[in-house]
Design an enzyme around this catalytic site. Sequence first.
Site, PDB file in Angstrom:
ATOM      1  N   GLU B  45      32.267  14.566   5.417  1.00 17.57           N
ATOM      2  CA  GLU B  45      32.606  15.920   5.832  1.00 17.57           C
ATOM      3  C   GLU B  45      32.346  16.092   7.327  1.00 17.57           C
ATOM      4  O   GLU B  45      31.229  15.826   7.790  1.00 17.57           O
ATOM      5  CB  GLU B  45      31.760  16.930   5.031  1.00 17.57           C
ATOM      6  CG  GLU B  45      32.114  16.922   3.549  1.00 17.57           C
ATOM      7  CD  GLU B  45      30.986  17.439   2.661  1.00 17.57           C
ATOM      8  OE1 GLU B  45      30.064  18.101   3.162  1.00 17.57           O
ATOM      9  OE2 GLU B  45      31.036  17.145   1.447  1.00 17.57           O
ATOM     10  N   GLU B  76      31.262  15.657  -2.489  1.00 17.65           N
ATOM     11  CA  GLU B  76      30.456  14.440  -2.428  1.00 17.65           C
ATOM     12  C   GLU B  76      30.897  13.430  -3.477  1.00 17.65           C
ATOM     13  O   GLU B  76      30.836  12.220  -3.264  1.00 17.65           O
ATOM     14  CB  GLU B  76      28.971  14.771  -2.588  1.00 17.65           C
ATOM     15  CG  GLU B  76      28.379  15.541  -1.407  1.00 17.65           C
ATOM     16  CD  GLU B  76      28.745  17.018  -1.385  1.00 17.65           C
ATOM     17  OE1 GLU B  76      29.286  17.523  -2.401  1.00 17.65           O
ATOM     18  OE2 GLU B  76      28.506  17.673  -0.356  1.00 17.65           O
ATOM     19  N   ALA B 100      21.151  14.816   2.503  1.00 17.39           N
ATOM     20  CA  ALA B 100      20.740  14.143   1.267  1.00 17.39           C
ATOM     21  C   ALA B 100      20.604  15.151   0.124  1.00 17.39           C
ATOM     22  O   ALA B 100      20.760  14.800  -1.041  1.00 17.39           O
ATOM     23  CB  ALA B 100      19.421  13.414   1.486  1.00 17.39           C
ATOM     24  N   HIS B 145      18.007  21.657   2.888  1.00 17.03           N
ATOM     25  CA  HIS B 145      18.261  20.836   4.082  1.00 17.03           C
ATOM     26  C   HIS B 145      17.019  20.039   4.473  1.00 17.03           C
ATOM     27  O   HIS B 145      16.877  19.654   5.627  1.00 17.03           O
ATOM     28  CB  HIS B 145      18.690  21.706   5.268  1.00 17.03           C
ATOM     29  CG  HIS B 145      19.984  22.428   5.073  1.00 17.03           C
ATOM     30  ND1 HIS B 145      20.082  23.621   4.402  1.00 17.03           N
ATOM     31  CD2 HIS B 145      21.246  22.103   5.450  1.00 17.03           C
ATOM     32  CE1 HIS B 145      21.339  24.019   4.382  1.00 17.03           C
ATOM     33  NE2 HIS B 145      22.075  23.117   4.996  1.00 17.03           N
TER      34      HIS B 145
END
Lengths: 370, 340
Positions: B45, B76, B100, B145
């Site tokens: 992305e 994803e 992640a 995040h």
Amino acid sequence: MIQPFTSDPLRWVSEDGQPIRELPARFTPELLRELHRQMVRAREFDKKLVTLLRQGRTTFYAQASGMEATQVGLAHSLRVGHDWVWPYYRDHTLGLAMGISMLDIVSQCLGTNSDLCRGRQMPHHFGVLDKRFVSISSSIASQVPPAAGTAMAQKYLGTDEITVCTFGDGATSEGDWHAGLNMAGAAGAPCLFVCENNQWAISTHLREQTASETIHIKAKAYGMPGYYVDGNDIVAVMEVLGHVAERVRAGEGPALVECLTYRIGSHSNADADAEKHYRTREEVAEWEARDPITRVERLLEHLGAPLDPQELWDLVAATHREVDEAVLAAEASGQPGWDIMFEDVYADKPIHLRVQEDFLRAEQAAGGRA
Amino acid sequence: MTATQHQAQAGTAAGETRTLTLIQAITEAMREELARDERVVIFGEDVGARGGVFLATAGLQAEFGKERVFDTPLSEASIVGAAVGMAVRGLRPIAEIQFADYMGPGFDQIISQAAKIRYRSGGQFTAPLVIRTPSGGGVKGGHHHSQSPESYFTHTPGLKVVMPSTPYDAKGLLKAAVRGEDPVIYFEPKRLYRAAKGEVPAGDYTVELGKGAVRREGQDLTIIGYGGVMPDAERAAAALAAEGVQAEVIDLRSLVPWDRELVLQSVAKTGRAVLVSEAPRTSNFMGEVAYVIQEELFDRLLAPVVQVAGFDIPYPYVQDKIYLPGPNRIAAACVQALNY
């Protein structure tokens, strides 16, 4: 002209074997007999494997009976060994028609040394590199995004290959299915998505699977054409898939084809008596009357080239012998031992696997049991 | 990368080193691999024109074209799945997952496809691919995040899992991952992207997966960590040195496989081990390291193995700095091991 997004399944041959459109010239009696031979061979293979299962020589089996026109028709619509296939777990009829040997499929079902996949998966999850038939994952629809990726690689490499991705109707509810179609659409990748809509996902009927009227209309949302085909009419399957495959090969982007068919057998041995629990015998009988093999036999009669009953019996007997020989050859190769368990996890064997392998070696050498 | 940096790089002779940040080293590794091997493609992305939200792929699309460095739909599962399909067909994909924390939708593709295709096919089909993803806290990102999900992936056979903490290792490990034959999850400690600076050779080199590195030698105890905690582990060791305690500091760099030999040698020497990570404590990968230490060195240990980890709570936003193991918490754990 073959049109996408039709309200009814495209059909060439009626249920009673009469051509309802002009029969394309390539469908000579010789070709129809060959297609018929492959469909019967697969049907008999199904029956023999169910017997093998009842004898306890294998542990799982998912029949494809009733779906032969879809799978044999698909095999004849791609370039075997050139195009790539990301299949699902009920595609052994496709595999057989692509020329994967009975020994390879039986060996995988029995998990013997002759299994190309080295006994690593439960029955019915074969994969054959030289046919570019990718090893099957049980995780429903998980083959769809990778199929998009293989098609993207083909486009990047400038090949004239396409990628074929198959799945059942249930798979179209999974997130991965939508993710994969969207990716292929956005990338303009040469991917042919084929829904083998047999109307049952184990015990869940299509009408409970989705409120969508059909599967193929979902293609619209991903910017690709969706075709609707009578999956029990092998002429229709080959006409549509042949046309769509060449469209995809010509660089016009991905496409979705929905083949409407029916799973005559149970999902697997795990639900051996489907009619006792979730569907009616009447429904099954209704679809048996639309049998794809009978339809070809009727078409041959119509064309004035009926099958000789003796020829059919010979074919059935020959197939049974072929399965028996494959089973004997597979069993004679023996079963893999503990010593290959730690191979193929990685290209190399990292230290922690060597430590665990040493433990198992010592345990086995001492005659130990797990 | 800017034009100035391009010129700076063009001007460096082979074997010469420059000071780069961790993220510059990652970008350089990708640029060199793109130039070396046409099978390498990079996608994810916003990795194209934008160069990624952290600018790891900045300039690469301009240099190598949209066919090799491109944006994907926001999915994803598609990104990881496409990487699997490309790798099976012979490419060497480097897929970026933007954080992640968003690996969830791609999880099935990682564990059912990438990790198992070699094993399930008896080695007929393989998926040599790299998934790069920024992980860890310290950037005021809240729990979507800041997480450290590496243990999920160390628990799945068939995957290799690495996390560099220095620019040198970031470049060398990424190159080794791209050239390897297995799927590699390459975690990038995002708070070190620009904070970690170090000497990086201008030319080609790799850092072998599965090998740790000794960051500081000592004989009184061994601090073992990886990723974002490493600078603080070294700060703790420096503080202890001021008190006369010589801590050895090991950076694992690779979790799967991990360098048992290096760790066991060091702990056999020091008799004390402090394991540092920021991932939540329960089922933390360091639990496996602790297990192997006690299994192999039970009679050489002078103290129980001490673990410093994240707490078993969703990563908090406001208390970011309190959550992360800093030098004081690490040093206190060392004192605990020393005073046992």
